[in-house]
Design a protein around this motif. Structure first.
Motif, mmCIF file in Angstrom:
data_model
loop_
_atom_site.group_PDB
_atom_site.id
_atom_site.type_symbol
_atom_site.label_atom_id
_atom_site.label_comp_id
_atom_site.label_asym_id
_atom_site.label_seq_id
_atom_site.Cartn_x
_atom_site.Cartn_y
_atom_site.Cartn_z
ATOM 1 N N PRO A 14 -8.848 -3.911 3.866
ATOM 2 C CA PRO A 14 -9.234 -2.502 3.980
ATOM 3 C C PRO A 14 -9.987 -1.968 2.768
ATOM 4 O O PRO A 14 -10.929 -1.215 2.890
ATOM 5 C CB PRO A 14 -7.886 -1.783 4.142
ATOM 6 N N THR A 61 -2.115 4.543 12.335
ATOM 7 C CA THR A 61 -1.310 4.733 11.123
ATOM 8 C C THR A 61 0.064 4.068 11.207
ATOM 9 O O THR A 61 0.935 4.342 10.380
ATOM 10 C CB THR A 61 -1.161 6.225 10.787
ATOM 11 N N GLY A 62 0.244 3.199 12.188
ATOM 12 C CA GLY A 62 1.333 2.237 12.131
ATOM 13 C C GLY A 62 2.687 2.629 12.693
ATOM 14 O O GLY A 62 3.665 1.917 12.481
ATOM 15 N N ASP A 79 -6.323 -2.983 13.039
ATOM 16 C CA ASP A 79 -7.185 -1.839 13.322
ATOM 17 C C ASP A 79 -8.457 -2.005 12.502
ATOM 18 O O ASP A 79 -8.495 -2.809 11.564
ATOM 19 C CB ASP A 79 -6.473 -0.521 12.961
ATOM 20 N N SER A 82 -9.892 1.671 8.088
ATOM 21 C CA SER A 82 -9.254 1.383 6.798
ATOM 22 C C SER A 82 -8.355 2.520 6.347
ATOM 23 O O SER A 82 -7.269 2.295 5.804
ATOM 24 C CB SER A 82 -10.330 1.139 5.736
ATOM 25 N N LEU A 85 -5.080 2.327 8.088
ATOM 26 C CA LEU A 85 -4.278 1.198 7.611
ATOM 27 C C LEU A 85 -3.640 1.509 6.258
ATOM 28 O O LEU A 85 -2.483 1.157 6.013
ATOM 29 C CB LEU A 85 -5.139 -0.056 7.524
ATOM 30 N N GLU A 89 0.324 1.470 5.474
ATOM 31 C CA GLU A 89 0.962 0.723 4.388
ATOM 32 C C GLU A 89 1.798 1.650 3.504
ATOM 33 O O GLU A 89 2.875 1.280 3.031
ATOM 34 C CB GLU A 89 -0.112 -0.005 3.570
ATOM 35 N N PHE A 101 -0.305 -5.253 7.978
ATOM 36 C CA PHE A 101 -1.424 -4.505 8.555
ATOM 37 C C PHE A 101 -2.727 -5.205 8.170
ATOM 38 O O PHE A 101 -2.965 -5.451 6.992
ATOM 39 C CB PHE A 101 -1.416 -3.054 8.056
ATOM 40 N N HIS A 103 -7.046 -5.482 8.645
ATOM 41 C CA HIS A 103 -8.329 -4.888 9.040
ATOM 42 C C HIS A 103 -9.013 -5.917 9.927
ATOM 43 O O HIS A 103 -9.570 -6.904 9.435
ATOM 44 C CB HIS A 103 -9.145 -4.585 7.778
#
Length: 211
Positions: A14, A61-62, A79, A82, A85, A89, A101, A103
């Motif tokens: 990312p 956003t996870g 995803d 960036s 992500l 994280e 996660f 990229h």
């Protein structure tokens, strides 16, 4: 719902990626970034339907990756945004949860050279049409082990209004995309929660098994 656009360098970390269209989706929180798991996926998790190694395609956003990590599952999200992500994280650190996660372009999942027991998809499938849709399904087939499951939330054709690049899908369109190498377990009316409408989006919750 990001992770939609092709990127010439899908392996970039990312931090090494320049500005890209998927990032624009997260310049301010998009409506589907609700800060918690979608109720439909949370119910599946609580019912034990999400198992083994989990991949969230278009993880944003996870929230669903972190939900799975909280259940003790090996969870990965991919995803192309960036910014999203980095947010994911940060949440993982705050919550003390172990998750991965990447990229990565969802149209190139096969290049991961990994297999998963469950793939989650909230709002990614429905942005693909034509050849990209077929490519995405081929890549799903490559990363889901035989007997593994694909669990997906997408816009339903019952949802009114125009929604940009989103394809509002009929049940038969979904089933037609998963004919070879799949068993369609269920296509059920559901809802995607969003921040801008308390009624949410009319959706399909789809469960398939890789055969």
């Amino acid at each position: 719902m990001a992770g939609s656009l092709r990127h010439p360098h899908p392996h970039h970390h990312p931090d090494s990626a320049g500005p890209s269209a998927p990032d624009d989706l997260y310049a301010s929180p998009p409506p589907w970034d609700i800060g918690r798991p979608q109720p439909a996926f949370l119910a599946l998790a609580e019912a034990g339907a999400i198992q083994g190694r989990v991949l969230d395609a278009g993880c944003g956003t996870g929230e669903h990756v972190l939900m799975c990590a909280g259940l003790g599952l090996d969870a990965t999200g991919v995803d192309l945004a960036s910014r999203a992500l980095r947010n994911a994280e940060g949440k993982a650190r705050e919550q003390g949860r172990t998750a991965r996660f990447l990229h990565w372009d969802a149209l190139k999942l096969a290049d991961l050279r990994e297999t998963f027991d469950t793939v989650l998809d909230c709002g990614l499938f429905h942005i693909f049409g034509g050849a990209d849709r077929a490519t995405y399904v081929d890549n799903l087939r490559a990363v889901i082990r035989p007997g593994g499951r694909y669990l997906m939330l997408c816009f339903s054709d019952r949802q009114p209004g125009e929604w940009g690049r989103v394809h509002k899908l009929a049940r038969d369109e979904i089933e037609a995309s998963f004919t070879e190498g799949w068993r369609v377990d269920s296509v059920a009316p559901s809802t995607i929660d969003i921040t801008t409408d308390p009624g949410g989006i009319r959706a399909w919750l789809v469960a398939l098994t890789r055969v």
